[in-house]
Design an enzyme around this catalytic site. Structure first.
Site, PDB file in Angstrom:
ATOM      1  N   ALA A  67      74.480  16.106  80.617  1.00 44.11           N
ATOM      2  CA  ALA A  67      75.899  15.885  80.883  1.00 44.11           C
ATOM      3  C   ALA A  67      76.659  17.133  80.441  1.00 44.11           C
ATOM      4  CB  ALA A  67      76.377  14.665  80.113  1.00 44.11           C
ATOM      5  N   GLY A 110      71.113  13.863  80.166  1.00 43.05           N
ATOM      6  CA  GLY A 110      71.436  13.181  81.418  1.00 43.05           C
ATOM      7  C   GLY A 110      70.587  13.700  82.580  1.00 43.05           C
ATOM      8  N   GLU A 113      67.499  11.797  82.372  1.00 42.60           N
ATOM      9  CA  GLU A 113      67.833  10.411  82.761  1.00 42.60           C
ATOM     10  C   GLU A 113      68.005  10.307  84.279  1.00 42.60           C
ATOM     11  OE1 GLU A 113      71.008  10.376  79.830  1.00 42.60           O
ATOM     12  OE2 GLU A 113      70.115   8.629  78.871  1.00 42.60           O
ATOM     13  N   GLU A 133      70.153  15.042  72.940  1.00 40.17           N
ATOM     14  CA  GLU A 133      71.495  14.598  72.531  1.00 40.17           C
ATOM     15  C   GLU A 133      71.645  14.546  71.008  1.00 40.17           C
ATOM     16  OE1 GLU A 133      69.571  13.129  74.818  1.00 40.17           O
ATOM     17  OE2 GLU A 133      70.752  12.444  76.542  1.00 40.17           O
TER      18      GLU A 133
HETATM   19  C1  HXC Z   1      77.820  22.266  79.629  1.00 39.61           C
HETATM   20  C2  HXC Z   1      76.121  23.794  79.653  1.00 39.61           C
HETATM   21  C3  HXC Z   1      75.167  22.763  79.383  1.00 39.61           C
HETATM   22  C4  HXC Z   1      75.650  21.442  79.249  1.00 39.61           C
HETATM   23  C5  HXC Z   1      74.120  24.633  79.521  1.00 39.61           C
HETATM   24  N1  HXC Z   1      75.418  24.919  79.730  1.00 39.61           N
HETATM   25  N2  HXC Z   1      73.939  23.334  79.297  1.00 39.61           N
HETATM   26  N3  HXC Z   1      77.426  23.538  79.762  1.00 39.61           N
HETATM   27  N4  HXC Z   1      76.980  21.238  79.373  1.00 39.61           N
HETATM   28  N5  HXC Z   1      74.833  20.395  79.036  1.00 39.61           N
HETATM   29  C6  HXC Z   1      76.010  26.226  79.997  1.00 39.61           C
HETATM   30  C7  HXC Z   1      76.086  27.076  78.749  1.00 39.61           C
HETATM   31  O1  HXC Z   1      77.229  26.758  77.986  1.00 39.61           O
HETATM   32  C8  HXC Z   1      76.159  28.455  79.345  1.00 39.61           C
HETATM   33  O2  HXC Z   1      77.466  28.691  79.809  1.00 39.61           O
HETATM   34  C9  HXC Z   1      75.275  28.359  80.564  1.00 39.61           C
HETATM   35  O3  HXC Z   1      75.197  26.969  80.887  1.00 39.61           O
HETATM   36  C10 HXC Z   1      73.868  28.877  80.311  1.00 39.61           C
HETATM   37  O4  HXC Z   1      73.331  28.223  79.178  1.00 39.61           O
HETATM   38  P1  HXC Z   1      72.730  29.012  77.909  1.00 39.61           P
HETATM   39  O5  HXC Z   1      72.799  28.108  76.744  1.00 39.61           O
HETATM   40  O6  HXC Z   1      73.373  30.349  77.760  1.00 39.61           O
HETATM   41  O7  HXC Z   1      71.229  29.227  78.392  1.00 39.61           O
HETATM   42  P2  HXC Z   1      69.911  29.285  77.490  1.00 39.61           P
HETATM   43  O8  HXC Z   1      70.153  30.135  76.266  1.00 39.61           O
HETATM   44  O9  HXC Z   1      68.814  29.668  78.423  1.00 39.61           O
HETATM   45  O10 HXC Z   1      69.681  27.797  76.968  1.00 39.61           O
HETATM   46  C11 HXC Z   1      69.405  26.779  77.888  1.00 39.61           C
HETATM   47  C12 HXC Z   1      69.524  25.388  77.193  1.00 39.61           C
HETATM   48  C13 HXC Z   1      70.894  25.258  76.524  1.00 39.61           C
HETATM   49  C14 HXC Z   1      68.398  25.239  76.172  1.00 39.61           C
HETATM   50  C15 HXC Z   1      69.315  24.348  78.302  1.00 39.61           C
HETATM   51  O11 HXC Z   1      71.913  25.617  77.473  1.00 39.61           O
HETATM   52  C16 HXC Z   1      71.181  23.884  76.014  1.00 39.61           C
HETATM   53  O12 HXC Z   1      70.685  23.505  74.976  1.00 39.61           O
HETATM   54  N6  HXC Z   1      72.030  23.150  76.739  1.00 39.61           N
HETATM   55  C17 HXC Z   1      72.465  21.838  76.328  1.00 39.61           C
HETATM   56  C18 HXC Z   1      71.367  20.806  76.511  1.00 39.61           C
HETATM   57  C19 HXC Z   1      71.823  19.438  76.025  1.00 39.61           C
HETATM   58  O13 HXC Z   1      72.156  19.252  74.875  1.00 39.61           O
HETATM   59  N7  HXC Z   1      71.851  18.479  76.931  1.00 39.61           N
HETATM   60  C20 HXC Z   1      72.285  17.117  76.646  1.00 39.61           C
HETATM   61  C21 HXC Z   1      73.753  16.980  76.891  1.00 39.61           C
HETATM   62  S1  HXC Z   1      74.358  15.408  76.397  1.00 39.61           S
HETATM   63  P3  HXC Z   1      78.360  29.945  79.260  1.00 39.61           P
HETATM   64  O14 HXC Z   1      79.642  29.814  80.004  1.00 39.61           O
HETATM   65  O15 HXC Z   1      78.466  29.740  77.790  1.00 39.61           O
HETATM   66  O16 HXC Z   1      77.536  31.150  79.613  1.00 39.61           O
HETATM   67  C22 HXC Z   1      73.876  14.364  77.603  1.00 39.61           C
HETATM   68  C23 HXC Z   1      74.296  12.926  77.439  1.00 39.61           C
HETATM   69  C24 HXC Z   1      74.098  12.143  78.690  1.00 39.61           C
HETATM   70  O17 HXC Z   1      73.251  14.725  78.535  1.00 39.61           O
HETATM   71  C25 HXC Z   1      74.945  10.922  78.672  1.00 39.61           C
HETATM   72  C26 HXC Z   1      74.960  10.177  79.975  1.00 39.61           C
HETATM   73  C27 HXC Z   1      75.503  10.902  81.161  1.00 39.61           C
END
Ligand code: HXC
Length: 259
Positions: A67, A110, A113, A133
């Protein structure tokens, strides 16, 4: 079908449609608008008689990294309640046509999911699956704790959900999360092959069979068996059943009309 965050090809090939998540800079983070588009595209394709299987994919680097954290960061519990995003997910859950996920790169939170809302999964060797998460102070909300546990079992689900660590495509295969792992250049092609194998069957049989398999997640065995039996009987009301069995007897390939 023109959308902002996804690309849709309703006639990717005969009977096969393709939806591509298309927010590459954000690793296909699932903002609310993107999810609404996925829902709308799936509903349209579900109602399209030409379509018999749907492929859902991202790009090589990411299926979806979860998400959109930036969109969620400032929200209160009541904001989240009123946004009511899970109604969108509930609609996706009810799509009747088979959906095949073609996954490369990150399928997180997500994103994972959403993969688990699909019926089959082809992964590239580079795919990574996870429920991270916990690392941002929350937990899965779109079925991660429930669907993942049913597939991979309690201890594996606990490890993924409580540590947030990712697993490789190979591990996801061992755990039964994906059907197949292939080199990255082949993941979409393999998903299309799987879609073809599905699309050549009777669409009515496919629909009732999908419904019955999903029932296994949601009901005690005796109820599921009863449900299966009713769907089995129902298929004898179709022309495709007559055609399928006649073709077997006549030693020829069946031609299913979806009637
Ligand atoms: C918003 C995101 C994002 C996310 C990545 N980006 N994941 N933006 N929401 N979930 C953005 C980053 O901010 C960044 O933008 C760009 O995408 C590239 O990501 P990087 O982090 O620079 O890349 P990298 O170093 O290769 O790392 C990749 C990654 C990391 C390991 C996937 O991005 C990460 O940990 N992302 C979050 C994963 C996460 O926690 N997902 C769960 C979310 S909660 P900028 O502009 O900064 O360059 C969830 C709840 C679901 O899903 C609930 C029901 C719907």
């Amino acid at each position: 079908m023109n959308f902002q965050y996804i690309l849709v090809e309703p006639r990717y090939e005969q009977h096969i449609a393709l939806i591509r998540l298309n927010r590459p800079k954000e690793l296909n983070a699932l903002c609310l608008e993107l999810m609404a588009e996925v829902r709308d595209a799936l509903k349209t394709l579900d109602a399209d008689e030409e379509v018999r299987a749907i492929i859902l994919t991202g790009n090589e680097r990411a299926f979806a990294a979860g998400a959109d954290i930036k969109q969620m960061a400032g929200k209160t519990a009541i904001d989240m309640l009123l946004i009511d995003q899970f109604t969108t997910w509930d609609t996706i859950k009810k799509i009747k046509k088979p959906i095949i996920a073609a996954v490369s790169g990150f399928a997180l939170g997500g994103g994972n999911e959403l993969v688990m809302h699909c019926d089959m999964v082809v992964a590239s060797e580079t795919a990574m699956f996870g429920q991270p998460e916990i690392k941002i102070g929350v937990m899965p909300g779109a079925g991660g704790t429930q669907r993942l546990t049913r597939v991979v079992g309690k201890v594996n689900a606990m490890e993924m959900v409580l540590t947030g660590k990712f697993i490789t495509a190979e591990r996801a295969y061992e755990l039964g999360l994906v059907n197949k792992v292939v080199p990255v250049e082949l993941y979409l092609e393999e998903a299309v092959k799987l879609a073809r194998d599905v699309a050549q069957q009777s669409p009515l049989a496919i629909r009732l069979a999908k419904e019955a398999v999903l029932k296994a997640y949601d009901s005690p065995l005796s109820e599921g068996l009863e449900f299966e039996r009713k769907n089995f009987y129902l298929l004898f009301a179709t022309e495709d059943q007559k055609e399928g069995m006649a073709a077997f007897v006549e030693k020829r390939a069946p031609i299913f009309q979806g009637k």
